[in-house]
Write a protein that holds these residues in place. Sequence first.
Motif, PDB file in Angstrom:
ATOM      1  N   LEU A 152      45.629  43.379  42.333  1.00 27.87           N
ATOM      2  CA  LEU A 152      44.250  42.917  42.473  1.00 27.87           C
ATOM      3  C   LEU A 152      43.997  42.429  43.891  1.00 27.87           C
ATOM      4  O   LEU A 152      44.937  42.064  44.612  1.00 27.87           O
ATOM      5  CB  LEU A 152      43.978  41.768  41.494  1.00 27.87           C
ATOM      6  CG  LEU A 152      44.164  42.059  40.004  1.00 27.87           C
ATOM      7  CD1 LEU A 152      44.015  40.771  39.200  1.00 27.87           C
ATOM      8  CD2 LEU A 152      43.166  43.105  39.541  1.00 27.87           C
ATOM      9  N   PRO A 153      42.738  42.402  44.328  1.00 26.80           N
ATOM     10  CA  PRO A 153      42.431  41.822  45.632  1.00 26.80           C
ATOM     11  C   PRO A 153      42.917  40.372  45.717  1.00 26.80           C
ATOM     12  O   PRO A 153      42.885  39.635  44.723  1.00 26.80           O
ATOM     13  CB  PRO A 153      40.900  41.896  45.694  1.00 26.80           C
ATOM     14  CG  PRO A 153      40.535  43.006  44.772  1.00 26.80           C
ATOM     15  CD  PRO A 153      41.543  42.956  43.665  1.00 26.80           C
ATOM     16  N   GLU A 154      43.362  39.984  46.872  1.00 27.80           N
ATOM     17  CA  GLU A 154      43.869  38.621  47.051  1.00 27.80           C
ATOM     18  C   GLU A 154      42.788  37.606  46.700  1.00 27.80           C
ATOM     19  O   GLU A 154      41.631  37.737  47.090  1.00 27.80           O
ATOM     20  CB  GLU A 154      44.329  38.414  48.493  1.00 27.80           C
ATOM     21  CG  GLU A 154      45.019  37.085  48.729  1.00 27.80           C
ATOM     22  CD  GLU A 154      45.612  36.978  50.115  1.00 27.80           C
ATOM     23  OE1 GLU A 154      46.140  35.891  50.446  1.00 27.80           O
ATOM     24  OE2 GLU A 154      45.542  37.967  50.873  1.00 27.80           O
ATOM     25  N   GLY A 155      43.179  36.599  45.940  1.00 26.57           N
ATOM     26  CA  GLY A 155      42.238  35.552  45.573  1.00 26.57           C
ATOM     27  C   GLY A 155      41.361  35.869  44.382  1.00 26.57           C
ATOM     28  O   GLY A 155      40.400  35.143  44.111  1.00 26.57           O
ATOM     29  N   THR A 156      41.680  36.905  43.629  1.00 23.33           N
ATOM     30  CA  THR A 156      40.848  37.278  42.487  1.00 23.33           C
ATOM     31  C   THR A 156      40.819  36.175  41.430  1.00 23.33           C
ATOM     32  O   THR A 156      41.850  35.587  41.098  1.00 23.33           O
ATOM     33  CB  THR A 156      41.347  38.587  41.850  1.00 23.33           C
ATOM     34  OG1 THR A 156      41.178  39.650  42.773  1.00 23.33           O
ATOM     35  CG2 THR A 156      40.556  38.911  40.581  1.00 23.33           C
ATOM     36  N   ILE A 157      39.622  35.932  40.890  1.00 25.93           N
ATOM     37  CA  ILE A 157      39.425  34.943  39.841  1.00 25.93           C
ATOM     38  C   ILE A 157      39.098  35.670  38.546  1.00 25.93           C
ATOM     39  O   ILE A 157      38.275  36.587  38.520  1.00 25.93           O
ATOM     40  CB  ILE A 157      38.291  33.968  40.204  1.00 25.93           C
ATOM     41  CG1 ILE A 157      38.684  33.164  41.442  1.00 25.93           C
ATOM     42  CG2 ILE A 157      37.970  33.044  39.040  1.00 25.93           C
ATOM     43  CD1 ILE A 157      37.564  32.328  41.999  1.00 25.93           C
ATOM     44  N   CYS A 181      30.690  33.987  40.762  1.00 29.44           N
ATOM     45  CA  CYS A 181      31.046  35.332  41.218  1.00 29.44           C
ATOM     46  C   CYS A 181      30.577  35.620  42.637  1.00 29.44           C
ATOM     47  O   CYS A 181      30.919  36.669  43.204  1.00 29.44           O
ATOM     48  CB  CYS A 181      30.434  36.387  40.287  1.00 29.44           C
ATOM     49  SG  CYS A 181      30.914  36.227  38.551  1.00 29.44           S
ATOM     50  N   ALA A 182      29.786  34.716  43.212  1.00 28.47           N
ATOM     51  CA  ALA A 182      29.192  34.977  44.520  1.00 28.47           C
ATOM     52  C   ALA A 182      30.242  34.967  45.628  1.00 28.47           C
ATOM     53  O   ALA A 182      31.008  34.003  45.751  1.00 28.47           O
ATOM     54  CB  ALA A 182      28.109  33.941  44.816  1.00 28.47           C
ATOM     55  N   ASP A 183      30.288  36.035  46.399  1.00 25.92           N
ATOM     56  CA  ASP A 183      31.131  36.118  47.604  1.00 25.92           C
ATOM     57  C   ASP A 183      32.610  35.932  47.327  1.00 25.92           C
ATOM     58  O   ASP A 183      33.336  35.360  48.147  1.00 25.92           O
ATOM     59  CB  ASP A 183      30.680  35.080  48.644  1.00 25.92           C
ATOM     60  CG  ASP A 183      29.242  35.299  49.066  1.00 25.92           C
ATOM     61  OD1 ASP A 183      28.836  36.471  49.201  1.00 25.92           O
ATOM     62  OD2 ASP A 183      28.527  34.303  49.260  1.00 25.92           O
ATOM     63  N   ARG A 184      33.059  36.404  46.194  1.00 25.24           N
ATOM     64  CA  ARG A 184      34.487  36.336  45.896  1.00 25.24           C
ATOM     65  C   ARG A 184      34.838  37.425  44.881  1.00 25.24           C
ATOM     66  O   ARG A 184      33.993  37.841  44.096  1.00 25.24           O
ATOM     67  CB  ARG A 184      34.884  34.954  45.365  1.00 25.24           C
ATOM     68  CG  ARG A 184      34.062  34.477  44.180  1.00 25.24           C
ATOM     69  CD  ARG A 184      34.632  33.182  43.595  1.00 25.24           C
ATOM     70  NE  ARG A 184      34.688  32.098  44.518  1.00 25.24           N
ATOM     71  CZ  ARG A 184      33.731  31.169  44.671  1.00 25.24           C
ATOM     72  NH1 ARG A 184      32.631  31.251  43.958  1.00 25.24           N
ATOM     73  NH2 ARG A 184      33.871  30.186  45.511  1.00 25.24           N
ATOM     74  N   VAL A 198      31.292  41.838  38.730  1.00 27.52           N
ATOM     75  CA  VAL A 198      32.742  41.740  38.622  1.00 27.52           C
ATOM     76  C   VAL A 198      33.404  43.053  39.025  1.00 27.52           C
ATOM     77  O   VAL A 198      32.746  44.095  39.129  1.00 27.52           O
ATOM     78  CB  VAL A 198      33.168  41.357  37.187  1.00 27.52           C
ATOM     79  CG1 VAL A 198      32.713  39.940  36.850  1.00 27.52           C
ATOM     80  CG2 VAL A 198      32.594  42.342  36.174  1.00 27.52           C
ATOM     81  N   LEU A 199      34.714  42.996  39.239  1.00 24.87           N
ATOM     82  CA  LEU A 199      35.465  44.187  39.637  1.00 24.87           C
ATOM     83  C   LEU A 199      35.555  45.201  38.506  1.00 24.87           C
ATOM     84  O   LEU A 199      35.755  46.394  38.759  1.00 24.87           O
ATOM     85  CB  LEU A 199      36.882  43.780  40.074  1.00 24.87           C
ATOM     86  CG  LEU A 199      36.987  42.800  41.244  1.00 24.87           C
ATOM     87  CD1 LEU A 199      38.441  42.372  41.433  1.00 24.87           C
ATOM     88  CD2 LEU A 199      36.442  43.422  42.520  1.00 24.87           C
ATOM     89  N   ASN A 200      35.440  44.753  37.260  1.00 23.29           N
ATOM     90  CA  ASN A 200      35.592  45.628  36.096  1.00 23.29           C
ATOM     91  C   ASN A 200      34.388  45.496  35.164  1.00 23.29           C
ATOM     92  O   ASN A 200      34.499  44.939  34.074  1.00 23.29           O
ATOM     93  CB  ASN A 200      36.890  45.317  35.347  1.00 23.29           C
ATOM     94  CG  ASN A 200      36.981  43.849  34.928  1.00 23.29           C
ATOM     95  OD1 ASN A 200      36.319  42.979  35.490  1.00 23.29           O
ATOM     96  ND2 ASN A 200      37.789  43.572  33.923  1.00 23.29           N
ATOM     97  N   PRO A 201      33.221  45.999  35.563  1.00 24.35           N
ATOM     98  CA  PRO A 201      32.020  45.840  34.723  1.00 24.35           C
ATOM     99  C   PRO A 201      32.147  46.472  33.346  1.00 24.35           C
ATOM    100  O   PRO A 201      31.395  46.126  32.434  1.00 24.35           O
ATOM    101  CB  PRO A 201      30.924  46.518  35.549  1.00 24.35           C
ATOM    102  CG  PRO A 201      31.645  47.440  36.477  1.00 24.35           C
ATOM    103  CD  PRO A 201      32.936  46.756  36.795  1.00 24.35           C
ATOM    104  N   CYS A 218      45.816  37.181  38.774  1.00 23.56           N
ATOM    105  CA  CYS A 218      44.715  36.331  39.227  1.00 23.56           C
ATOM    106  C   CYS A 218      45.234  35.109  39.997  1.00 23.56           C
ATOM    107  O   CYS A 218      46.272  34.536  39.647  1.00 23.56           O
ATOM    108  CB  CYS A 218      43.878  35.850  38.034  1.00 23.56           C
ATOM    109  SG  CYS A 218      42.850  37.111  37.275  1.00 23.56           S
ATOM    110  N   ALA A 219      44.481  34.713  41.009  1.00 23.40           N
ATOM    111  CA  ALA A 219      44.783  33.462  41.706  1.00 23.40           C
ATOM    112  C   ALA A 219      44.391  32.266  40.847  1.00 23.40           C
ATOM    113  O   ALA A 219      44.991  31.196  40.949  1.00 23.40           O
ATOM    114  CB  ALA A 219      44.040  33.419  43.036  1.00 23.40           C
ATOM    115  N   LEU A 220      43.377  32.450  40.001  1.00 19.95           N
ATOM    116  CA  LEU A 220      42.858  31.382  39.153  1.00 19.95           C
ATOM    117  C   LEU A 220      42.193  32.030  37.943  1.00 19.95           C
ATOM    118  O   LEU A 220      41.526  33.060  38.072  1.00 19.95           O
ATOM    119  CB  LEU A 220      41.835  30.535  39.919  1.00 19.95           C
ATOM    120  CG  LEU A 220      41.034  29.504  39.127  1.00 19.95           C
ATOM    121  CD1 LEU A 220      41.946  28.372  38.650  1.00 19.95           C
ATOM    122  CD2 LEU A 220      39.887  28.938  39.967  1.00 19.95           C
ATOM    123  N   VAL A 221      42.369  31.415  36.775  1.00 22.00           N
ATOM    124  CA  VAL A 221      41.680  31.844  35.564  1.00 22.00           C
ATOM    125  C   VAL A 221      40.749  30.720  35.127  1.00 22.00           C
ATOM    126  O   VAL A 221      41.171  29.567  35.002  1.00 22.00           O
ATOM    127  CB  VAL A 221      42.675  32.181  34.434  1.00 22.00           C
ATOM    128  CG1 VAL A 221      41.925  32.458  33.122  1.00 22.00           C
ATOM    129  CG2 VAL A 221      43.520  33.387  34.814  1.00 22.00           C
TER     130      VAL A 221
END
Length: 300
Positions: A152-157, A181-184, A198-201, A218-221
């Motif tokens: 996943l992209p670094e820092g994905t939530i 979800c803004a800017d991340r 989201v990355l997976n709509p 994920c970096a955070l859930v």
Amino acid sequence: MPDLARTWTDAMRGGDWERAWALSHRDLSKRDPATRDDPALPYHQRWVWDGRSFDGRDVLVRCYHGLGDTLQYARHLPTLAARAASLTVEAQQRLCGMLAQMECIDRLIPFDDAHPTKPFACDLEITELPFALREPPSRAPSPYLRATPADLPEGTIGLCYNAGDWDPARCVPPALLAPLCADRPVLTLVAEPSALPVLNPEGCPFDLDETAALVAGCALVITVDTMIAHLAGALGRPTWLLLKADPDWRWTPGARETAWYPTMRLYHQRYPGDWRSVIEEVADDLSARYPAIMAESTNP
């Protein structure tokens, strides 16, 4: 709620394990042995362990509750295995792939509610393990499950807003999560299409092994009180748990931390239905605690 159940809930929420176990022992001593694993009851309402010793015996652990319950209490399986002659676990089919990684389990059987496994020398339901073993969460290993992280992209939530039909009051209207979800980079951990950016709509896969890989990456859930919360906690991922005003017995009202999962932070409603203030607090903490995520995703 009966007085005994209320007192037990207060003890569990307060981390007074000895008191909770004493209440469980009192309850067990009053049960009619003829009602053990009663086929007339739904599985989640049955009791299984009759207090017999499991030391040096062939033990069967039955998973009669939800997926989250099995994930939460799987932490106690290594302790049980160390005392038993052999350990067999009858678990939900969706969880068998993950539980198969636990070396303490000698045999893993997919649970078929139409044809449950015959009794062993000692049977326990998985939610009975802390009481049977007298083992608080702090003495069980953490993390105790593992999954290969998805790329996943670094820092994905990861976001989970749906707790299913068991308790609709645990669910968060997904539109409220849009500011997170803004800017991340964000992905949904709900198995349904999402209108959020989201990355997976198309939604999260229903397959639990694939879901575990996403959670591990994920970096955070950020999740409501459902199976995803226990999966993330069992995997040792940083997890922010969104709770209704009167949460389940596992969570202490008003507390920020929980003995069940050292990597989890709790966020509570101030009053029933108050998700807006919860999400506002999460958004503030997200900006303050994860500035690198925002910087990496907003800078070209």
